[in-house]
Design a protein around this motif. Structure first.
Motif, PDB file in Angstrom:
ATOM      1  N   PRO A   1     -18.559  14.827  22.374  1.00 56.95           N
ATOM      2  CA  PRO A   1     -19.030  15.942  21.548  1.00 56.95           C
ATOM      3  C   PRO A   1     -19.259  15.490  20.110  1.00 56.95           C
ATOM      4  N   PRO A   2     -20.140  16.184  19.400  1.00 54.11           N
ATOM      5  CA  PRO A   2     -20.383  15.818  17.992  1.00 54.11           C
ATOM      6  C   PRO A   2     -19.110  15.926  17.164  1.00 54.11           C
ATOM      7  N   GLU A   3     -18.897  14.946  16.314  1.00 51.17           N
ATOM      8  CA  GLU A   3     -17.717  14.933  15.448  1.00 51.17           C
ATOM      9  C   GLU A   3     -18.171  14.694  14.004  1.00 51.17           C
ATOM     10  N   PRO A   4     -18.358  15.764  13.231  1.00 47.56           N
ATOM     11  CA  PRO A   4     -18.773  15.593  11.839  1.00 47.56           C
ATOM     12  C   PRO A   4     -17.637  15.042  10.985  1.00 47.56           C
ATOM     13  N   HIS A   5     -17.975  14.219  10.019  1.00 47.87           N
ATOM     14  CA  HIS A   5     -16.978  13.679   9.091  1.00 47.87           C
ATOM     15  C   HIS A   5     -17.158  14.366   7.749  1.00 47.87           C
ATOM     16  N   VAL A   6     -16.156  15.132   7.344  1.00 45.78           N
ATOM     17  CA  VAL A   6     -16.186  15.880   6.086  1.00 45.78           C
ATOM     18  C   VAL A   6     -14.905  15.551   5.325  1.00 45.78           C
ATOM     19  N   LEU A   7     -15.043  15.281   4.039  1.00 45.36           N
ATOM     20  CA  LEU A   7     -13.902  14.951   3.187  1.00 45.36           C
ATOM     21  C   LEU A   7     -13.878  15.915   2.004  1.00 45.36           C
ATOM     22  N   VAL A   8     -12.765  16.639   1.837  1.00 39.65           N
ATOM     23  CA  VAL A   8     -12.613  17.621   0.754  1.00 39.65           C
ATOM     24  C   VAL A   8     -11.494  17.147  -0.172  1.00 39.65           C
ATOM     25  N   GLU A   9     -11.798  17.094  -1.483  1.00 38.52           N
ATOM     26  CA  GLU A   9     -10.827  16.623  -2.475  1.00 38.52           C
ATOM     27  C   GLU A   9     -10.834  17.558  -3.687  1.00 38.52           C
ATOM     28  N   GLY A  10      -9.704  17.610  -4.380  1.00 38.26           N
ATOM     29  CA  GLY A  10      -9.626  18.341  -5.636  1.00 38.26           C
ATOM     30  C   GLY A  10      -9.621  19.848  -5.451  1.00 38.26           C
ATOM     31  N   ALA A  11      -9.715  20.548  -6.590  1.00 36.73           N
ATOM     32  CA  ALA A  11      -9.738  22.009  -6.584  1.00 36.73           C
ATOM     33  C   ALA A  11     -10.467  22.483  -7.827  1.00 36.73           C
ATOM     34  N   GLY A  12     -11.165  23.577  -7.679  1.00 38.61           N
ATOM     35  CA  GLY A  12     -11.893  24.131  -8.813  1.00 38.61           C
ATOM     36  C   GLY A  12     -13.255  24.636  -8.389  1.00 38.61           C
ATOM     37  N   ALA A  13     -13.758  25.640  -9.119  1.00 34.61           N
ATOM     38  CA  ALA A  13     -15.035  26.252  -8.797  1.00 34.61           C
ATOM     39  C   ALA A  13     -16.051  25.934  -9.899  1.00 34.61           C
ATOM     40  N   PRO A  14     -17.333  25.891  -9.529  1.00 34.72           N
ATOM     41  CA  PRO A  14     -17.860  25.992  -8.167  1.00 34.72           C
ATOM     42  C   PRO A  14     -17.616  24.702  -7.401  1.00 34.72           C
ATOM     43  N   PRO A  15     -17.536  24.789  -6.062  1.00 35.85           N
ATOM     44  CA  PRO A  15     -17.368  23.562  -5.287  1.00 35.85           C
ATOM     45  C   PRO A  15     -18.599  22.670  -5.432  1.00 35.85           C
ATOM     46  N   VAL A  16     -18.357  21.380  -5.484  1.00 36.05           N
ATOM     47  CA  VAL A  16     -19.450  20.415  -5.602  1.00 36.05           C
ATOM     48  C   VAL A  16     -19.649  19.756  -4.240  1.00 36.05           C
ATOM     49  N   LEU A  17     -20.829  19.933  -3.679  1.00 33.98           N
ATOM     50  CA  LEU A  17     -21.143  19.340  -2.391  1.00 33.98           C
ATOM     51  C   LEU A  17     -22.101  18.168  -2.604  1.00 33.98           C
ATOM     52  N   ILE A  18     -21.694  16.993  -2.167  1.00 30.01           N
ATOM     53  CA  ILE A  18     -22.476  15.770  -2.397  1.00 30.01           C
ATOM     54  C   ILE A  18     -23.286  15.430  -1.156  1.00 30.01           C
ATOM     55  N   CYS A  19     -24.594  15.373  -1.315  1.00 35.66           N
ATOM     56  CA  CYS A  19     -25.498  14.950  -0.244  1.00 35.66           C
ATOM     57  C   CYS A  19     -25.964  13.535  -0.560  1.00 35.66           C
ATOM     58  N   ALA A  20     -25.474  12.564   0.187  1.00 33.19           N
ATOM     59  CA  ALA A  20     -25.834  11.169  -0.056  1.00 33.19           C
ATOM     60  C   ALA A  20     -27.284  10.915   0.334  1.00 33.19           C
ATOM     61  N   GLY A  21     -27.838   9.828  -0.205  1.00 29.36           N
ATOM     62  CA  GLY A  21     -29.219   9.480   0.072  1.00 29.36           C
ATOM     63  C   GLY A  21     -29.423   8.944   1.474  1.00 29.36           C
ATOM     64  N   MET A  22     -30.646   8.524   1.746  1.00 26.06           N
ATOM     65  CA  MET A  22     -31.003   8.080   3.085  1.00 26.06           C
ATOM     66  C   MET A  22     -30.092   6.957   3.576  1.00 26.06           C
ATOM     67  N   ALA A  23     -29.504   7.167   4.751  1.00 25.47           N
ATOM     68  CA  ALA A  23     -28.663   6.190   5.445  1.00 25.47           C
ATOM     69  C   ALA A  23     -27.355   5.890   4.716  1.00 25.47           C
ATOM     70  N   ALA A  24     -27.043   6.621   3.659  1.00 22.63           N
ATOM     71  CA  ALA A  24     -25.827   6.342   2.879  1.00 22.63           C
ATOM     72  C   ALA A  24     -24.611   7.004   3.522  1.00 22.63           C
ATOM     73  N   ALA A  25     -23.434   6.571   3.070  1.00 18.00           N
ATOM     74  CA  ALA A  25     -22.168   7.074   3.625  1.00 18.00           C
ATOM     75  C   ALA A  25     -21.303   7.645   2.515  1.00 18.00           C
ATOM     76  N   TRP A  26     -20.243   8.325   2.938  1.00 20.83           N
ATOM     77  CA  TRP A  26     -19.368   8.998   1.981  1.00 20.83           C
ATOM     78  C   TRP A  26     -18.751   8.033   0.972  1.00 20.83           C
ATOM     79  N   PHE A  27     -18.443   6.811   1.392  1.00 20.59           N
ATOM     80  CA  PHE A  27     -17.686   5.914   0.507  1.00 20.59           C
ATOM     81  C   PHE A  27     -18.501   5.414  -0.673  1.00 20.59           C
ATOM     82  N   HIS A  28     -19.820   5.556  -0.628  1.00 21.33           N
ATOM     83  CA  HIS A  28     -20.634   5.167  -1.776  1.00 21.33           C
ATOM     84  C   HIS A  28     -20.367   6.064  -2.985  1.00 21.33           C
TER      85      HIS A  28
END
Length: 478
Positions: free
Chosen positions: A222-249
């Motif tokens: 089954p599909p397994e999405p990888h999501v990492l949530v850190e910190g606290a505070g509003a508004p939430p910042v959602l990072i969309c990486a560029g083409m073929a990039a990964a979270w660790f960049h």
């Protein structure tokens, strides 16, 4: 039948063809009475000066090529050490079998023809004749390696029981046949029966592997999405990486932002640590993904993901706090593909998810993508583990193929969905880009040039991204 299942059956058929063609010597030996069955090598049937030798050589080339194709298409994205050794052993068998028949055949039948034996002893045979001895030995070595490793892998992973238990029976037979053949060669005893036993085991092993793959019913995970949530505070910042990039960049940028914001990083399907790449990506699907991951987020979109951020804002104007577009993709108005071009691209895109789960894709990815990552984005301790995966290669190719289609989608969306009144900052890296100026005018955005900075702003100037996010956040709070 799903694409992955079809590809598995193609691999099974290829192994079956390899096994049958590898055994072509069985009927051909009755067509050539000059080659002794008890005292001669099987490969003497393919010697250039023998009748029907062309048939054996063609069969060898087909067998080796089919074996290579089967190994490439076998559904084994994460084979482990034993599995990788086993499939590479079969690949070695395939390559050497092609070389045996198609490139380096024997000049003559050394054990069946005294004149050939004398020429061989005097060193009067061709280079092809000499090399053939080495390629034949390597082919057997590949078969031995696969028979030693694949059954262990199958039994440990509880997959392909026919390979596990059948290989456990054939492996000792192969060891006996190989030992018998070596002893016969060294002692000068008749080698024909021993070697025929050996190549029969190899042919049976190929057919056994074909049967195991044909009967494979392993369900797709089954599909397994990888999501990492850190910190606290509003508004939430959602990072969309560029083409073929990964979270660790985005580690450095996220560490800065998480001091005063909830930071959400994720890997799109097939990329990074996410699985589930099942179909070609679309702009609307990526925009909807943003809405699922966060409620009223401040979206950071890098490169091609700048389009996803803009599309989300246009489709959901009441659910976006603002945008920070980091050196966004900015092209002239894209035109749709022609009918033939579009059909070819769609066919490739449909095949990519299945291809990403194959051993061949894993090999290609491990040999190319970590090197490309080092060249484009520098070294990272996670790069080889992430970019050595076949599904990441397939997902990256899918995004690249969808690049133009998404540009067309965004152009159509701009005509039907007005951009909301939300704060936007565009970080433009490198030399002045007129297209970024035009995009800033279109979105009523603040344009911040970053001369002397490369495209990977999140790696070179993560603090610039943090400043831009806080600037947008302050406007949103007002």
């Amino acid at each position: 039948m799903r694409a992955g299942r079809k590809l598995t059956r193609v691999a099974a058929c290829a192994f079956a063809v390899a096994g049958l063609c590898y055994s072509a010597w069985v009927p051909v030996q009755f067509l050539n009475a000059e080659i002794g069955r008890a005292g001669a090598y099987v490969s003497e049937l393919a010697a250039v000066d023998q009748s029907w030798s062309w048939l054996v050589r063609v069969a060898d080339v087909i067998s080796g090529s089919a074996c290579l194709a089967a190994v490439a298409l076998v559904p084994d994205e994460r084979p482990g050490r034993w599995g990788a050794a086993g499939w590479l052993g079969l690949a070695l068998l395939g390559v050497m079998t092609v070389l045996d028949g198609g490139v380096f055949p024997l000049d003559c039948a050394a054990l069946s023809d005294p004149a050939c034996a004398a020429a061989e002893a005097a060193g009067w045979v061709s280079v092809s004749h000499r090399i053939h001895l080495g390629t034949s030995a390597l082919a057997v070595a590949g078969a031995v390696l696969s028979l030693g490793a694949l059954p262990v892998s199958a039994l440990r992973r509880h997959r392909w029981p026919l390979i596990g238990y059948g290989g456990a029976v054939l492996a000792p037979l192969m060891a006996v046949a190989t030992g018998w053949t070596l002893v016969a060669i060294v002692s000068g005893a008749p080698v024909g029966i021993a070697q025929r036993f050996q190549v029969s085991v190899i042919g049976l092993w190929l057919l056994l592997t074909a049967t195991a793959l044909w009967r494979d019913r392993t369900p797709a995970p089954p599909p397994e999405p990888h999501v990492l949530v850190e910190g606290a505070g509003a508004p939430p910042v959602l990072i969309c990486a560029g083409m073929a990039a990964a979270w660790f960049h985005w580690d450095r940028a996220a560490a800065d932002l998480s001091r005063d914001h909830t930071v959400i990083r994720f890997d799109r399907p097939g990329l990074g640590l996410s699985s589930g790449h099942r179909r070609p990506p679309t702009l609307r699907e990526e925009a909807e993904r943003i809405g699922v991951l966060a409620d009223v987020p401040l979206v950071v979109g890098h490169s091609a993901a700048g389009r996803y951020a803009e599309a989300f804002a246009r489709l959901h104007p009441g659910r976006v706090a603002g945008l920070v577009l980091v050196d966004p993709s900015c092209d002239p108005v894209a035109r749709p593909r022609g009918a033939v071009h579009a059909a070819v691209v769609r066919a490739v895109q449909r095949a990519l998810p299945a291809f990403g789960g194959t051993f061949g894709a894993t090999v290609v990815a491990s040999l190319t993508m970590p090197v490309a990552h080092r060249f484009l984005m520098g070294t990272h301790d996670r790069a080889r583990a992430v970019y050595g995966r076949g599904r990441v290669l397939a997902a990256a190719a899918a995004e690249w193929l969808a690049y133009r289609d998404m540009a067309v989608e965004l152009g159509a969306l701009r005509e039907t969905h007005p951009f909301p009144d939300v704060p936007v900052v565009i970080l433009s890296a490198g030399p002045e880009d007129r297209c970024h100026h035009e995009l800033a005018e279109l979105l009523n955005a603040k344009l911040i040039p970053l001369p002397g900075v490369g495209h990977e702003v999140q790696l070179e100037r993560p603090e610039a991204i943090g400043e831009a996010v806080r600037m947008v956040s302050r406007f949103h709070d007002r």
